[in-house]
Design an enzyme around this catalytic site. Sequence first.
Site, PDB file in Angstrom:
ATOM      1  CB  VAL A 148       3.420  -0.733  -4.528  1.00 18.75           C
ATOM      2  CG1 VAL A 148       2.798   0.258  -5.566  1.00 18.75           C
ATOM      3  CG2 VAL A 148       3.178  -2.224  -5.240  1.00 18.75           C
ATOM      4  CB  CYS A 149       5.327   2.440  -0.523  1.00 20.52           C
ATOM      5  SG  CYS A 149       3.645   1.986  -0.016  1.00 20.52           S
ATOM      6  CB  ALA A 150       9.984   0.969  -2.615  1.00 20.95           C
ATOM      7  CG  MET A 200       8.066   7.124  -1.729  1.00 22.42           C
ATOM      8  SD  MET A 200       7.074   8.850  -1.787  1.00 22.42           S
ATOM      9  CE  MET A 200       5.639   8.261  -2.631  1.00 22.42           C
TER      10      MET A 200
END
Length: 153
Positions: A45-47, A50
């Site tokens: 999810v962080c990928a 960003m």
Amino acid sequence: MNQITVGEYAPEFGLKDNRGDEIRLSDYKGKKVLLSWHPLAWTRVCAEQMKALEANLDEFDKYNVVPLGLSIDSYPCKNAWAKELGIARVKLLADFWPHGKVALNYGLFREEEGFSERANVLIDEAGKVLWVKVYPIPELPDITEVFNQIKGY
């Protein structure tokens, strides 16, 4: 520490980005800044969060907004991750040492887990907070919602 709120001045900070450059919030006076907090690099999810910043950088430019990705990871880690994700223009800041200090100053540090909330903080040209949203950790922030907030200012 209490979570930052709309109308407050955003605390100044100096952090290394994924390239090892020192980035200060005050470097962007005269521009709006989106601080896009993500808990940890190398997670799905962080990928996506960003990559959405990078994919929409031209749109951010239209609204005089500088998006910055922040997490508690070290800058060499953020550099390797940015290369892996194909993030070439957005700066990914390392709130690594003192560990999570900027997240703590913004009231976004999760003490028990040792990382930040997933959050977006929009700051105006003079350094005042316009919008804050904290998301459930597994939830991907909606980039359309972010732009709707930006367009409202």
